[in-house]
Write an enzyme that holds these catalytic residues in place. Structure first.
Site, mmCIF file in Angstrom:
data_model
loop_
_atom_site.group_PDB
_atom_site.id
_atom_site.type_symbol
_atom_site.label_atom_id
_atom_site.label_comp_id
_atom_site.label_asym_id
_atom_site.label_seq_id
_atom_site.Cartn_x
_atom_site.Cartn_y
_atom_site.Cartn_z
ATOM 1 N N GLU A 1 12.091 -24.336 -6.319
ATOM 2 C CA GLU A 1 11.833 -25.683 -5.822
ATOM 3 C C GLU A 1 10.999 -25.510 -4.558
ATOM 4 O O GLU A 1 11.493 -25.000 -3.555
ATOM 5 C CB GLU A 1 13.171 -26.397 -5.580
ATOM 6 C CG GLU A 1 13.042 -27.889 -5.608
ATOM 7 C CD GLU A 1 12.851 -28.442 -4.233
ATOM 8 O OE1 GLU A 1 11.688 -28.685 -3.868
ATOM 9 O OE2 GLU A 1 13.842 -28.581 -3.520
ATOM 10 N N CYS B 1 10.725 -31.628 1.489
ATOM 11 C CA CYS B 1 9.704 -31.205 0.515
ATOM 12 C C CYS B 1 9.149 -32.396 -0.244
ATOM 13 O O CYS B 1 7.999 -32.391 -0.649
ATOM 14 C CB CYS B 1 10.291 -30.177 -0.441
ATOM 15 S SG CYS B 1 11.904 -30.652 -1.039
ATOM 16 N N LYS C 1 22.062 -16.971 0.074
ATOM 17 C CA LYS C 1 21.520 -16.630 1.388
ATOM 18 C C LYS C 1 20.946 -17.878 2.054
ATOM 19 O O LYS C 1 19.939 -18.410 1.627
ATOM 20 C CB LYS C 1 20.416 -15.572 1.303
ATOM 21 C CG LYS C 1 20.121 -15.035 2.712
ATOM 22 C CD LYS C 1 18.756 -14.434 2.882
ATOM 23 C CE LYS C 1 17.679 -15.421 3.118
ATOM 24 N NZ LYS C 1 17.700 -16.096 4.435
HETATM 25 P P1 NAI Z 1 10.321 -19.663 3.559
HETATM 26 O O1 NAI Z 1 9.954 -19.947 2.162
HETATM 27 O O2 NAI Z 1 9.860 -18.403 4.177
HETATM 28 O O3 NAI Z 1 11.921 -19.694 3.728
HETATM 29 C C1 NAI Z 1 12.833 -20.234 2.798
HETATM 30 C C2 NAI Z 1 13.955 -19.243 2.532
HETATM 31 O O4 NAI Z 1 13.420 -18.082 1.880
HETATM 32 C C3 NAI Z 1 14.656 -18.695 3.777
HETATM 33 O O5 NAI Z 1 16.026 -18.527 3.489
HETATM 34 C C4 NAI Z 1 13.984 -17.354 3.990
HETATM 35 O O6 NAI Z 1 14.768 -16.436 4.698
HETATM 36 C C5 NAI Z 1 13.783 -16.891 2.564
HETATM 37 N N1 NAI Z 1 12.719 -15.910 2.343
HETATM 38 C C6 NAI Z 1 11.624 -15.644 3.088
HETATM 39 N N2 NAI Z 1 10.883 -14.675 2.517
HETATM 40 C C7 NAI Z 1 11.511 -14.313 1.366
HETATM 41 C C8 NAI Z 1 11.231 -13.368 0.322
HETATM 42 N N3 NAI Z 1 10.144 -12.615 0.333
HETATM 43 N N4 NAI Z 1 12.092 -13.278 -0.714
HETATM 44 C C9 NAI Z 1 13.201 -14.056 -0.770
HETATM 45 N N5 NAI Z 1 13.512 -14.948 0.193
HETATM 46 C C10 NAI Z 1 12.680 -15.093 1.242
HETATM 47 O O7 NAI Z 1 9.848 -20.896 4.424
HETATM 48 P P2 NAI Z 1 9.600 -20.947 6.024
HETATM 49 O O8 NAI Z 1 8.770 -19.789 6.464
HETATM 50 O O9 NAI Z 1 10.899 -21.152 6.677
HETATM 51 O O10 NAI Z 1 8.719 -22.266 6.132
HETATM 52 C C11 NAI Z 1 7.319 -22.212 5.904
HETATM 53 C C12 NAI Z 1 6.841 -23.456 5.188
HETATM 54 O O11 NAI Z 1 7.436 -23.539 3.915
HETATM 55 C C13 NAI Z 1 7.220 -24.754 5.860
HETATM 56 O O12 NAI Z 1 6.333 -25.081 6.865
HETATM 57 C C14 NAI Z 1 7.148 -25.704 4.703
HETATM 58 O O13 NAI Z 1 5.814 -26.116 4.477
HETATM 59 C C15 NAI Z 1 7.602 -24.883 3.532
HETATM 60 N N6 NAI Z 1 9.031 -25.097 3.226
HETATM 61 C C16 NAI Z 1 9.348 -25.841 2.137
HETATM 62 C C17 NAI Z 1 10.671 -26.108 1.868
HETATM 63 C C18 NAI Z 1 11.060 -26.944 0.710
HETATM 64 O O14 NAI Z 1 12.145 -27.506 0.714
HETATM 65 N N7 NAI Z 1 10.272 -27.012 -0.322
HETATM 66 C C19 NAI Z 1 11.753 -25.640 2.718
HETATM 67 C C20 NAI Z 1 11.330 -24.793 3.813
HETATM 68 C C21 NAI Z 1 10.015 -24.577 4.036
#
Ligand code: NAI
Ligand code: MG
Length: 491
Positions: free
Chosen positions: A268, A302, A194
């Site tokens: 991650e 990240c 996804k």
């Molecule tokens: P998120 O963690 O909500 O989104 C990442 C992925 O997880 C997306 O595909 C989303 O649709 C999915 N997702 C959301 N809720 C879920 C759930 N309950 N179960 C399974 N999948 C789920 O991150 P978001 O809201 O886009 O960004 C928020 C913050 O997260 C950013 O500001 C940043 O600080 C951090 N982040 C860190 C990343 C990394 O590479 N470590 C990547 C993206 C965001």
């Protein structure tokens, strides 16, 4: 922004002529369906959402919104493909398919790069030179392992886990898809992936490549949607392994949901890396490293070097040079080859970054931004630094995920190490010094999964990547990345 014939710009500098990447060669559909069982199928409830271009807020395409029943269909397709075909295929045949994906991706590299920049806002130079080549390199690398697992795990037999449910973020959409899919397939698993809701288009292009590569139906399934779709996937009872990259918050939710199920998972998550500059470092290179560490990809990284620890004796010089370098960074159209900093990925992320700018200033930090003119449409943030910040400040402790750098000074090695480790995260770090011994001492003391010395943000498919503490569980990439997709037993 760009003016014709090198006309003197109002700020007294010279502007570059525009050098836009052409978009004639890319094929975007108006509407994208789900990729399940080797076919593009409509979502059961007929719901779709928009993916926009964050640089101009224009709609790029409608994308299917998968609900629980759609996710279930995808998992069933993956299970059927696992049992019926993929787990039985001779390993070298699996390898051939993965090589084929890598080659087709290379052939369509320009199209992938342009779509990545349109959908996510990152500069075309980065998607062209970093994201797409690295994604193809991951497929090549893991294709090579498919029939050599006995050498990866000598004396033990590596068996696939089954069906992997994989959820990825928006900062490196195609690259994260490659990180997840390539090792899973090489080890004989099938997958349901996804992509993130703001950047689904390159994963859907990848679905086209996978179809063109002739992979048996159901080996790779791609379901689009937001958090609910992701949750339906990672909690599906017939998934054997979960791989997630994203926020620490969602990582925690997933870990809780999987506790006691016996399912394997890798997470991650976030980071707040320290980039440590000693007085004996090559200062000009270090300044480039700082810029690359935090402003690369709008700080949507990240492992970004979002904290700078600089030795007091060179702090003024480093900060002066950094400010002057920031002035030369071009913020704007991601499709222009001169652009250094593209658009912030979404309105929501921009709001989050801006809230941190306010928090940092309210905490007493001194904020400095480059004077780059920002386009009026779309989501933008000028490169920003905070000085006069303390270890307890939120801009020092929390992940901002934008082009925002918190700068602190130190006097001794031990102070640098203590400050660098004083974080709930442990994903990456950087050290800049002329002395090899200091590099080794720092890399041994830093609690971080990846540490760069006299460089930053360099990636390679052969190197494992992953974090300590709240940065996650498990490793991706390299030999270690295979481990997450196999069950090891006696030969
Ligand atoms: P998120 O963690 O909500 O989104 C990442 C992925 O997880 C997306 O595909 C989303 O649709 C999915 N997702 C959301 N809720 C879920 C759930 N309950 N179960 C399974 N999948 C789920 O991150 P978001 O809201 O886009 O960004 C928020 C913050 O997260 C950013 O500001 C940043 O600080 C951090 N982040 C860190 C990343 C990394 O590479 N470590 C990547 C993206 C965001
Ligand atoms: Mg988009």
């Amino acid at each position: 922004m760009a003016t014709p014939q090198n006309k003197l710009a109002f700020d007294g500098g010279w502007d570059y002529d525009p050098a836009p990447e052409s978009t004639d060669h890319i094929k975007l559909q108006k509407r994208y369906e789900l990729f399940i069982g080797g076919e593009f199928v409509a979502p059961g409830k007929g719901r779709y959402f928009d993916s926009i271009n964050p640089a101009n807020e224009k709609k790029l395409a409608r994308v299917a919104d998968a609900d629980e029943a759609d996710v279930d269909r995808a998992v069933q397709a993956a299970r059927k493909a696992y049992k019926g075909v993929w787990s039985r295929l001779p390993a070298k045949e699996r390898g051939k398919y993965i090589f084929r994906i890598a080659r087709i991706m290379q052939e369509r590299a320009r199209e992938f790069a342009a779509i990545e920049s349109l959908d996510g806002g990152k500069p075309i130079r980065e998607s062209r030179d970093v994201d797409v080549p690295l994604a193809a390199a991951h497929f090549f690398y893991y294709a090579g392992w498919a029939d050599k697992l006995e050498y990866a795990f000598p004396g033990r037999r590596a068996r696939p886990l089954g069906v992997a449910g994989q959820v990825i973020p928006w900062n490196f959409p195609l690259l994260m898809a490659a990180w997840k899919i390539a090792p899973a397939l090489a080890c004989g698993n099938t997958v349901v992936l996804k992509p993130a809701e703001t950047t689904p288009l390159t994963a859907l292009k990848l679905a086209e490549v996978i179809a063109d590569a002739g992979l048996p139906p159901g080996v790779v399934n791609i379901v689009t949607g937001a958090g609910k779709t992701g949750a339906a996937l990672v909690t599906h009872p017939d998934i054997d392994k979960v791989a997630f990259t994203g926020s620490t918050n969602v990582g925690r939710i997933i870990q809780r949901a999987l506790a006691g199920t016996g399912k394997r998972y890798t997470l991650e998550l976030g980071g707040k890396a320290a980039n440590v500059i000693f007085e004996d470092a090559a200062i000009d290179q270090a300044v480039e490293g700082i810029v690359n560490g935090i402003f690369f990809n709008q700080g949507h990284v990240c492992c970004a070097g979002s904290r700078l620890l600089v030795q007091e004796s060179v702090a003024d010089e480093v900060i002066e040079k950094l400010k002057s370098r920031m002035e030369t960074l071009i913020v704007g159209d991601p499709m222009d080859k001169n652009t250094d900093i593209g658009a912030i990925n979404s309105a929501m992320q921009l709001e989050k970054i801006e809230s941190y700018l306010k928090i940092g200033a309210d905490e007493g930090g001194e904020m400095h931004q480059s004077s780059a003119r920002l386009p009026s449409k779309g989501y933008w943030c000028a490169p920003t630094i905070f000085t006069n910040v303390a270890q307890s400040n939120r801009v020092v402790q929390e992940e901002i995920f934008g082009p925002v750098l918190a700068i602190q000074t130190f006097r001794t090695f031990d102070e640098a190490l203590t400050k660098a480790n004083n974080t709930p995260y442990g994903l990456s770090g950087g050290v800049w010094t002329d002395k090899g011994a200091k590099i080794f001492k720092m890399t041994q003391g830093l609690r971080a999964g990846v540490i760069w010395a006299n460089t930053f943000n360099k990636f390679d498919p052969t190197s494992p990547f992953g974090g300590y503490k709240e940065s996650g569980v498990g490793r991706e990439g390299g030999l270690h990345g295979l481990d997450a997709y196999v069950r090891l037993g006696a030969e």
